[in-house]
Design a protein around this motif. Structure first.
Motif, mmCIF file in Angstrom:
data_model
loop_
_atom_site.group_PDB
_atom_site.id
_atom_site.type_symbol
_atom_site.label_atom_id
_atom_site.label_comp_id
_atom_site.label_asym_id
_atom_site.label_seq_id
_atom_site.Cartn_x
_atom_site.Cartn_y
_atom_site.Cartn_z
ATOM 1 N N ALA A 57 0.834 -1.212 0.000
ATOM 2 C CA ALA A 57 0.000 0.000 0.000
ATOM 3 C C ALA A 57 0.867 1.260 0.000
ATOM 4 O O ALA A 57 0.539 2.240 -0.678
ATOM 5 N N ASP A 58 1.972 1.239 0.753
ATOM 6 C CA ASP A 58 2.890 2.396 0.761
ATOM 7 C C ASP A 58 3.491 2.629 -0.621
ATOM 8 O O ASP A 58 3.589 3.767 -1.086
ATOM 9 N N VAL A 59 3.898 1.557 -1.273
ATOM 10 C CA VAL A 59 4.509 1.674 -2.601
ATOM 11 C C VAL A 59 3.491 2.224 -3.592
ATOM 12 O O VAL A 59 3.795 3.141 -4.359
ATOM 13 N N ARG A 60 2.291 1.691 -3.556
ATOM 14 C CA ARG A 60 1.256 2.159 -4.491
ATOM 15 C C ARG A 60 0.875 3.618 -4.233
ATOM 16 O O ARG A 60 0.680 4.393 -5.159
ATOM 17 N N ARG A 61 0.783 4.011 -2.962
ATOM 18 C CA ARG A 61 0.453 5.394 -2.613
ATOM 19 C C ARG A 61 1.555 6.343 -3.097
ATOM 20 O O ARG A 61 1.272 7.402 -3.663
ATOM 21 N N THR A 62 2.809 5.954 -2.886
ATOM 22 C CA THR A 62 3.927 6.786 -3.335
ATOM 23 C C THR A 62 3.940 6.897 -4.855
ATOM 24 O O THR A 62 4.158 7.978 -5.411
ATOM 25 N N PHE A 63 3.684 5.780 -5.540
ATOM 26 C CA PHE A 63 3.629 5.828 -7.006
ATOM 27 C C PHE A 63 2.502 6.748 -7.465
ATOM 28 O O PHE A 63 2.684 7.523 -8.405
ATOM 29 N N ASP A 64 1.346 6.661 -6.827
ATOM 30 C CA ASP A 64 0.224 7.524 -7.201
ATOM 31 C C ASP A 64 0.583 9.004 -7.048
ATOM 32 O O ASP A 64 0.149 9.835 -7.848
ATOM 33 N N ASN A 65 1.374 9.338 -6.029
ATOM 34 C CA ASN A 65 1.809 10.728 -5.857
ATOM 35 C C ASN A 65 2.695 11.163 -7.029
ATOM 36 O O ASN A 65 2.523 12.256 -7.567
ATOM 37 N N PHE A 66 3.643 10.309 -7.420
ATOM 38 C CA PHE A 66 4.498 10.630 -8.578
ATOM 39 C C PHE A 66 3.670 10.705 -9.862
ATOM 40 O O PHE A 66 3.869 11.598 -10.689
ATOM 41 N N ALA A 67 2.742 9.759 -10.044
ATOM 42 C CA ALA A 67 1.909 9.736 -11.248
ATOM 43 C C ALA A 67 1.010 10.958 -11.315
ATOM 44 O O ALA A 67 0.736 11.477 -12.400
ATOM 45 N N ASN A 68 0.542 11.431 -10.161
ATOM 46 C CA ASN A 68 -0.290 12.633 -10.122
ATOM 47 C C ASN A 68 0.503 13.854 -10.580
ATOM 48 O O ASN A 68 -0.014 14.698 -11.301
ATOM 49 N N ILE A 69 1.753 13.930 -10.165
ATOM 50 C CA ILE A 69 2.603 15.053 -10.573
ATOM 51 C C ILE A 69 2.827 15.046 -12.082
ATOM 52 O O ILE A 69 2.804 16.085 -12.735
ATOM 53 N N ASP A 70 3.021 13.836 -12.657
ATOM 54 C CA ASP A 70 3.257 13.712 -14.102
ATOM 55 C C ASP A 70 1.972 13.635 -14.918
ATOM 56 O O ASP A 70 2.012 13.443 -16.132
ATOM 57 N N SER A 71 0.810 13.762 -14.268
ATOM 58 C CA SER A 71 -0.507 13.709 -14.937
ATOM 59 C C SER A 71 -0.700 12.415 -15.719
ATOM 60 O O SER A 71 -1.123 12.423 -16.877
ATOM 61 N N LEU A 72 -0.404 11.295 -15.083
ATOM 62 C CA LEU A 72 -0.566 9.995 -15.721
ATOM 63 C C LEU A 72 -1.916 9.386 -15.368
ATOM 64 O O LEU A 72 -2.413 9.568 -14.264
ATOM 65 N N ASP A 73 -2.490 8.644 -16.304
ATOM 66 C CA ASP A 73 -3.716 7.903 -16.040
ATOM 67 C C ASP A 73 -3.418 6.553 -15.407
ATOM 68 O O ASP A 73 -4.305 5.884 -14.912
ATOM 69 N N PHE A 74 -2.178 6.144 -15.440
ATOM 70 C CA PHE A 74 -1.744 4.866 -14.875
ATOM 71 C C PHE A 74 -1.754 4.981 -13.353
ATOM 72 O O PHE A 74 -1.237 5.933 -12.787
ATOM 73 N N LYS A 75 -2.343 4.000 -12.689
ATOM 74 C CA LYS A 75 -2.486 4.041 -11.230
ATOM 75 C C LYS A 75 -1.599 3.003 -10.559
ATOM 76 O O LYS A 75 -1.214 2.010 -11.170
ATOM 77 N N GLY A 76 -1.319 3.227 -9.295
ATOM 78 C CA GLY A 76 -0.485 2.331 -8.518
ATOM 79 C C GLY A 76 -1.050 0.932 -8.391
ATOM 80 O O GLY A 76 -0.305 -0.038 -8.249
ATOM 81 N N GLU A 77 -2.360 0.802 -8.478
ATOM 82 C CA GLU A 77 -2.968 -0.528 -8.369
ATOM 83 C C GLU A 77 -2.670 -1.398 -9.594
ATOM 84 O O GLU A 77 -2.864 -2.609 -9.555
ATOM 85 N N GLN A 78 -2.171 -0.798 -10.677
ATOM 86 C CA GLN A 78 -1.800 -1.554 -11.867
ATOM 87 C C GLN A 78 -0.376 -2.103 -11.783
ATOM 88 O O GLN A 78 0.030 -2.860 -12.654
ATOM 89 N N LEU A 79 0.355 -1.711 -10.749
ATOM 90 C CA LEU A 79 1.717 -2.205 -10.560
ATOM 91 C C LEU A 79 1.697 -3.586 -9.919
ATOM 92 O O LEU A 79 0.881 -3.859 -9.040
ATOM 93 N N ASP A 80 2.603 -4.444 -10.359
ATOM 94 C CA ASP A 80 2.842 -5.722 -9.692
ATOM 95 C C ASP A 80 4.053 -5.518 -8.793
ATOM 96 O O ASP A 80 5.154 -5.248 -9.274
ATOM 97 N N ILE A 81 3.847 -5.631 -7.490
ATOM 98 C CA ILE A 81 4.909 -5.333 -6.535
ATOM 99 C C ILE A 81 5.348 -6.628 -5.865
ATOM 100 O O ILE A 81 4.525 -7.404 -5.387
#
Length: 117
Positions: A57-81
């Protein structure tokens, strides 16, 4: 006149159409390729920012923060961790459909991972 060279009008039209089609294809594919490299960059930044003891959950939340900054539609829940050798590895695999004309589309499969190979 024996050594006269040039391009016929039909040849000019043919090559103009070919060059235009390649340029349009490039303009449609380039944004998806840029998006892929942004996702890969954000995934690597996420893994570098969180520690090896971080939860999924921490990894996905952190990725979502980076993705939000870059205006990406890709979400952290699509990552395989997962964890490999005590390090967090984030990987992804998705298809991007690019409509070309009428009912013709180009499908590109993008895969990426933060694992160092």
């Amino acid at each position: 006149m024996k050594y006269q060279r040039g391009v016929a009008l039909s040849g000019l039209i043919f090559w103009g159409v070919i060059i235009t089609l390649v340029a349009v294809l490039g303009m449609k594919v380039a944004p998806t390729t840029i998006e892929y490299y942004k996702i890969l960059k954000d995934a690597k930044a996420t893994v570098n920012k969180v520690g090896p003891e971080a939860t999924v959950a921490d990894v996905r939340r952190t990725f979502d923060n980076f993705a939000n900054i870059d205006s990406l539609d890709f979400k952290g829940e699509q990552l395989d961790i997962s964890k490999e050798g005590g390090k967090i590895v984030a990987s992804f695999d998705y298809d991007k459909r690019i409509p070309l004309f009428a009912n013709v589309s180009l499908i590109i499969n993008y895969k990426g991972s933060t694992a160092e190979h």
